[in-house]
Structure formats: C-alpha cells, structure tokens
Design a protein around this motif. Structure first.
Motif, PDB file in Angstrom:
ATOM      1  N   TYR A 112     -11.735  17.484  -3.479  1.00 35.62           N
ATOM      2  CA  TYR A 112     -10.334  17.144  -3.962  1.00 35.62           C
ATOM      3  C   TYR A 112      -9.322  17.361  -3.066  1.00 35.62           C
ATOM      4  CZ  TYR A 112     -13.167  17.731  -8.209  1.00 35.62           C
ATOM      5  OH  TYR A 112     -14.374  17.745  -9.143  1.00 35.62           O
ATOM      6  N   ILE A 113      -8.419  16.509  -3.185  1.00 32.92           N
ATOM      7  CA  ILE A 113      -7.090  16.658  -2.359  1.00 32.92           C
ATOM      8  C   ILE A 113      -5.927  16.834  -3.174  1.00 32.92           C
ATOM      9  CG2 ILE A 113      -5.666  15.041  -0.841  1.00 32.92           C
ATOM     10  CD1 ILE A 113      -8.109  13.122  -0.547  1.00 32.92           C
ATOM     11  N   ASP A 114      -5.062  17.799  -2.396  1.00 25.44           N
ATOM     12  CA  ASP A 114      -3.823  17.994  -3.179  1.00 25.44           C
ATOM     13  C   ASP A 114      -2.777  18.230  -2.011  1.00 25.44           C
ATOM     14  OD1 ASP A 114      -1.601  18.962  -4.867  1.00 25.44           O
ATOM     15  OD2 ASP A 114      -2.853  20.282  -6.135  1.00 25.44           O
ATOM     16  N   VAL A 115      -1.908  17.292  -1.889  1.00 25.96           N
ATOM     17  CA  VAL A 115      -1.024  17.382  -0.719  1.00 25.96           C
ATOM     18  C   VAL A 115       0.515  17.386  -1.140  1.00 25.96           C
ATOM     19  CG1 VAL A 115      -0.082  16.252   1.463  1.00 25.96           C
ATOM     20  CG2 VAL A 115      -2.763  16.290   0.725  1.00 25.96           C
ATOM     21  N   GLU A 116       1.250  18.449  -1.045  1.00 25.26           N
ATOM     22  CA  GLU A 116       2.628  18.330  -1.239  1.00 25.26           C
ATOM     23  C   GLU A 116       3.572  17.414  -0.663  1.00 25.26           C
ATOM     24  OE1 GLU A 116       6.296  21.474  -2.061  1.00 25.26           O
ATOM     25  OE2 GLU A 116       4.397  22.286  -0.909  1.00 25.26           O
ATOM     26  N   GLU A 155       1.852  12.233  -8.069  1.00 28.22           N
ATOM     27  CA  GLU A 155       2.395  13.105  -9.301  1.00 28.22           C
ATOM     28  C   GLU A 155       3.633  13.135  -9.276  1.00 28.22           C
ATOM     29  OE1 GLU A 155       0.136  13.908 -11.354  1.00 28.22           O
ATOM     30  OE2 GLU A 155      -1.639  13.458 -10.450  1.00 28.22           O
ATOM     31  N   ARG A 173       2.510  10.066 -13.481  1.00 21.83           N
ATOM     32  CA  ARG A 173       1.727   9.665 -12.636  1.00 21.83           C
ATOM     33  C   ARG A 173       1.737   8.079 -11.965  1.00 21.83           C
ATOM     34  NH1 ARG A 173      -2.783  12.042 -14.953  1.00 21.83           N
ATOM     35  NH2 ARG A 173      -3.164  10.220 -16.068  1.00 21.83           N
ATOM     36  N   GLU A 225      -5.633  18.535   6.189  1.00 21.70           N
ATOM     37  CA  GLU A 225      -6.311  17.361   5.316  1.00 21.70           C
ATOM     38  C   GLU A 225      -7.164  16.606   6.123  1.00 21.70           C
ATOM     39  OE1 GLU A 225      -2.939  18.288   4.526  1.00 21.70           O
ATOM     40  OE2 GLU A 225      -3.771  19.201   2.881  1.00 21.70           O
ATOM     41  N   ARG A 252       6.074  14.223  -6.357  1.00 22.31           N
ATOM     42  CA  ARG A 252       5.756  15.986  -5.837  1.00 22.31           C
ATOM     43  C   ARG A 252       4.775  16.013  -5.263  1.00 22.31           C
ATOM     44  NH1 ARG A 252       3.497  17.943 -10.005  1.00 22.31           N
ATOM     45  NH2 ARG A 252       3.858  20.106  -9.453  1.00 22.31           N
ATOM     46  N   ARG A 253       3.720  15.281  -5.356  1.00 22.39           N
ATOM     47  CA  ARG A 253       2.362  15.442  -4.343  1.00 22.39           C
ATOM     48  C   ARG A 253       1.413  14.376  -4.538  1.00 22.39           C
ATOM     49  NH1 ARG A 253       2.471  20.335  -5.439  1.00 22.39           N
ATOM     50  NH2 ARG A 253       0.664  21.010  -4.080  1.00 22.39           N
ATOM     51  N   THR A 299      -2.682  13.415  -5.271  1.00 22.21           N
ATOM     52  CA  THR A 299      -3.659  14.016  -5.554  1.00 22.21           C
ATOM     53  C   THR A 299      -4.806  12.907  -5.511  1.00 22.21           C
ATOM     54  OG1 THR A 299      -3.263  13.933  -7.919  1.00 22.21           O
ATOM     55  CG2 THR A 299      -2.741  15.882  -6.746  1.00 22.21           C
ATOM     56  N   SER A 300      -6.117  13.261  -5.410  1.00 27.28           N
ATOM     57  CA  SER A 300      -7.170  12.241  -5.415  1.00 27.28           C
ATOM     58  C   SER A 300      -8.426  13.074  -5.219  1.00 27.28           C
ATOM     59  CB  SER A 300      -6.961  11.355  -4.169  1.00 27.28           C
ATOM     60  OG  SER A 300      -8.144  10.270  -4.162  1.00 27.28           O
TER      61      SER A 300
END
Length: 563
Positions: free
Chosen positions: A519-523, A555, A322, A507, A474-475, A477-478
């Motif tokens: 929560y954010i999770d973007v590839e 990540e 990370r 997003e 990979r992505r 995140t936050s």
C-alpha cells in the motif's frame, strides 16, 4: 433610451404603482434598474412626479448617468432642503376664522399660511419617500421564486445550509448552493440544464441567470433559454443557444469552453457594462484573469475536462474527495470522462487508440512529453545505472535509478491486464484483468494503471490543481505490485514513487513471490510540482513483471472557506 424601452418601463412602473405587478415582472424591473443607470434615473423621475414631490425642472436628482443611488441622499435631496431653509420667508401665523355654519359645505378660497412645523414635516416626508425609493431600487425584493429543480446527483454532499437532502428539490432565486463533494444536476424551468462538479458554490439569481463563486459546471441551453447567463467575480458568460463549460476560482479567474453553438465571454461581472468581449464558437475557449483581463486569443476547448452527463453509477473518482489517475491516463479529468483501454507509448509519448502489446521492445533513455493529455507531463523507459534518469520536463533527475536492460513489454495503459502464459504479442498469450490482494481491478470502482517494467510516467500536479479550483491535493494513495494470477518463481521487480524526482519516506517497493503487493500513502505538499510512477525489472531481466498501480488516487480537500 429608445421609445420602445420607455414604453416597457412605463407599463412595468404603472403596474407596480397599481399593485398588480407579477413576481416575474417585478424581477425584470428590478434587474433593469440595477444594471441600467439611465433606466434608474427615469424610474426615480417617474416616481417623483407621480408622488407630486417636485415640480418639473426644480430639482434634478442625478445629472450624471454614473451617479450612484447612495449619492442621492447626500447631494441633490439635501441641497434642496438646505436651499429651501435658506430662502424661506418668515411665516406669520394668523388666527383661523371659523366659517359660518351655513357655509360649511362651501370650499374656502382663502389662502392659508402654513406653519414651519408643517413645512418641515412635509420636507422630511419627502426625504423619507425618496429614501424609500432608493432602498427599493438598491435592495430588490427577495421574492425567492421557485425557478429550477435539482433533477439528479451522484455521490453529492451538500453544506448544511443548502437544505438539500434528496433529488427533485425545488430551487429558489436568491439561494446560495454549496456542493462539497460529487456531482449535481440542476434543470431550470426554461429547460436550461447545468451539471455542477464539486467543490462548487453558486447563487441562483433569477430564472435565467446564476453566479458561480467557484467551481466547474457544464451547461446545455435549448432555444427556450437562449440568453442564459453565468456570472463570476471577474467575467460573464452569455449563451446564444449552446453547450459549454465554465471554470472559476475564488479569486475570479474564469475560463469558458464551448462544446457546441456560441457564447460571449465578457470581462467583468456586469453583463451590461464591460470592458471587452470575446465571441466563442464550437471548439474554442477563452480566459479572463482575476483582474478582469480578457485573453487576447481564443484557445482550444477541452470537452473532456468537464463532466457533461451525470454519471449513471458511482465512480472511483469523486470530485472534492478523490481524483482517479487511471482516468487521467485515458485523457479524462480524473472523474470519469476518460476513455478505457488507452495506451501511451513510452518511447514517443504517443497516445494509442488500441494497445499494441509489443514483444520486448528496446527503449531510449529519453523523456517524452505527452501533448495530447494536459495532465500528464511525460513518459520514459528507465535505463538508470551511471547516468541519472530524467523524470520530468523541467529536468528533474532520479539519481538512484537502478540499471535496467532498457526494454519494455507493453505500453503504459489504464487497462490493467496480465498474461498467465506466453509473451506479449505471442500466440500463447492469455490476457486477463489483474487481481491484487483478492481485489479485481479494471472495473469502475477499482481502476488501475498497468506499468510492466521498464516504464515510467509523470503527472503534472500544477496542471491538475488548475483544473480543480478550490481544492488542495493532500496525498497520493494506491496499491501496487504484481497480479495474484501471474506470480512466478524467481520473478522480481522494483516499483517507485517520486515527487519532483525524489523518493519521499522511502517509497521503493521490491516484489517477488512472497512479497507481491503493498500500500502506498505519500503526502503531497502545495509546492510539489511532479508525481512520478515507475517500474523497473529488478535486475533479473527475466520478464514476467506484470506490475501495476491499483486504485491510484490523489486525495483531495477543499482549500477555500465555504460561504
């Protein structure tokens, strides 16, 4: 070869023949023979004469100094055997006549004829001996001497084959170490010290030399270890008593950065035979391409891109797993080397030594690079509306950017703070660290980036990738939103995450009193170049938009097969 060198080699060879050579002396002899063709030829001639195999001048094992040891068995040796067979006279066997009993104590001077079988046996024995010598030279003894100690680690994860489960493990020569995550500190017996940043793979070649297959390391080399060598697939770094960093990828592309003292960066992985070299002193860096091409000019060293001291406590950014984007805002490498409380002015790209906490300042609809921080492409104040907002140095635009009042209240900063009352810069300002979803941010394990509307920042993913060889992003995140401590009636803000100027999977986050974090999770794909974070005022123009990104991370995962 000098007379002194001849004498040194003679002493080592004689000790080897007598069986009294130490492991360190044997390693020195083997290393010399591997790297110096002249010494190798001298060794073979010496051993040949000592074994009584050949008369001086009869057969030359290797006339060309570049002759490889494998060629010995294919050229000179077999030519000698063939010539012997071709020119040998016919051998007549005679019946042996026994000596009288009384004379058995005497030595006969009668010439004896040798059988062809005996002759062939002697020749084959000679060939076998030469082959044995060749094998010893090309396959040096794997003595696995203990030459270093694992003196510390932080969040370290090793491959199963490394056999390292705790600190203070003794480390041996001819050992390959594979660090998958975290940091590791290795101290050699001569007091040279390196810190590995994962993912990294090294081989401890001897007491003063390592091979870096891929990864990053920093080294501190005292006078007792001057000459410490770091080899890679395309380059060699030779120390002259200094502190430096080395980065190498799996293909061999290598960089050396000098923090203090002096090193030599040589093209090629052979420390003795190389095409070119560059002498680097404090503040300079050099590069060797994967093809062994040395850079024509030195660059400016980047000390903050290397971890030079083992972290005293675990950090949010963890190599191989990370990367901390808040640390990048602080001018770090994403793993704890950045400064705290760094501010970036969105109307100039200037990095500030301390926060100004401006009071409602009007921005410009321009994109500004941040040359002081290599991993940040640029910053801006979004205006939006009818004119697409430029969000990268390559001209990517965000067509859906909403219209704003073009003002911002505080610089972009890795110090996630908020104010309960008053305006930034006012007398009634009450500044404190933010909290989101019950989590306190602005502490080591929970970093954050404060981005009060209206501000935007873009990270250069390619520059980041170049700094972490062997790793794939990979992505992203936050968490993001407005601090739990400053939620006010009728306050509204928009937060955006863009990849190359485009929203990915919608997003766009709207915040108000009832919905103040998400929560954010973007590839992230390999071809993606820029990641943009942005906050806008939601169209209300009321201020109080203490929006921020908490635990902002890229990540990571290994992108190369581990040996």
């Amino acid at each position: 070869m000098s007379l002194d060198r001849h004498i040194e080699l003679d002493e080592l060879i004689l000790k080897e023949i007598d069986g009294v050579i130490t492991d360190q002396e044997f390693a020195e002899l083997s290393d010399c023979l591997r790297r110096d063709p002249e010494a190798l030829n001298y060794y073979l001639d010496f051993m040949t004469l000592c074994a009584g195999i050949l008369k001086p001048g009869e057969v030359t094992l290797c006339d060309d100094s570049c002759c490889s040891i494998e060629e010995i068995g294919q050229s000179a040796l077999w030519m000698a055997l063939a010539e012997n067979e071709r020119t040998a006279e016919a051998i007549h066997l005679e019946k042996a006549v026994p000596l009288p009993e009384m004379d058995t104590r005497l030595v006969s001077t009668r010439r004896q004829n040798v059988s062809r079988v005996a002759l062939y046996t002697a020749i084959i024995s000679t060939a076998a001996l030469l082959m044995m010598i060749a094998f010893v030279v090309t396959h040096p003894r794997q003595s696995r001497d203990a030459v270093a100690t694992l003196t510390g680690s932080s969040q370290a994860v090793w491959s199963e084959t490394a056999g390292l489960s705790k600190d203070n493990n003794r480390l041996y020569t001819h050992s390959t170490l594979n660090l998958l995550e975290g940091f590791a500190e290795i101290t050699f017996d001569n007091q040279a010290k390196i810190i590995l940043q994962s993912p990294a793979q090294i081989d401890i070649e001897d007491y003063n030399q390592i091979f870096l297959y891929s990864g990053k390391l920093s080294a501190v080399v005292p006078k007792s270890a001057i000459g410490f060598v770091v080899r890679t697939a395309a380059a060699t770094v030779v120390d002259y008593g200094t502190e430096f960093g080395v980065t190498a990828d799996a293909a061999g592309h290598t960089e050396a950065h000098v923090f203090d003292g002096k090193v030599e960066l040589r093209s090629g992985s052979d420390p003795i035979r190389f095409a070119g070299l560059m002498k680097l002193t404090k503040g300079l860096a050099g590069r060797v391409s994967e093809t062994g091409q040395l850079s024509s000019e030195a660059m400016q060293a980047q000390p903050s891109s290397y971890v030079r001291r083992l972290p005293a406590k675990p950090t949010f950014g963890q190599p191989g797993k990370r990367m901390d984007l808040a640390d990048l805002v602080g001018g770090g490498n994403g793993f704890g080397t950045g400064r705290e409380c760094v501010g970036i002015e969105p109307i100039s790209g200037k990095v500030l030594k301390e926060l100004m906490l401006v009071n409602r300042r009007l921005g410009h609809s321009h994109y500004f690079p941040v040359p002081e921080i290599p991993f940040i492409d640029g910053v801006f104040v979004p205006f939006g509306g009818d004119t697409p907002q430029v969000v990268t140095s390559q001209g990517h635009t965000f067509d859906q950017c909403p219209a704003t009042d073009g003002c911002y209240w505080i610089e972009i900063t890795n110090n996630p703070i908020a104010s309960i009352s008053g305006n930034a810069g006012g007398e009634a300002l009450d500044v404190h660290l933010v909290r989101l979803g019950g989590i306190q941010f602005g502490v080591p394990m929970h970093p954050g980036i404060m981005m009060h509307s209206n501000t935007g920042i873009t990270f250069d993913l390619d520059a980041i990738r170049a700094s972490i060889p062997g790793v794939r992003i990979r992505r992203f995140t936050s968490m993001c939103g407005m601090s739990d401590t400053v939620i006010q009636q009728n306050v509204q803000a928009d937060m955006w995450v863009l990849v190359d100027g485009q929203k990915r999977q919608g997003e766009h986050f709207v915040y108000n009193r009832t919905s103040h974090f998400a929560y954010i999770d973007v590839e992230i794909h390999n071809q993606d170049r820029f990641l943009t974070l942005m906050s806008t005022d939601g169209g209300d123009g009321n201020g109080g938009d203490w929006t921020f990104f908490g635990d902002p991370a890229l990540e990571l995962e290994s992108s190369v097969s581990q040996q």
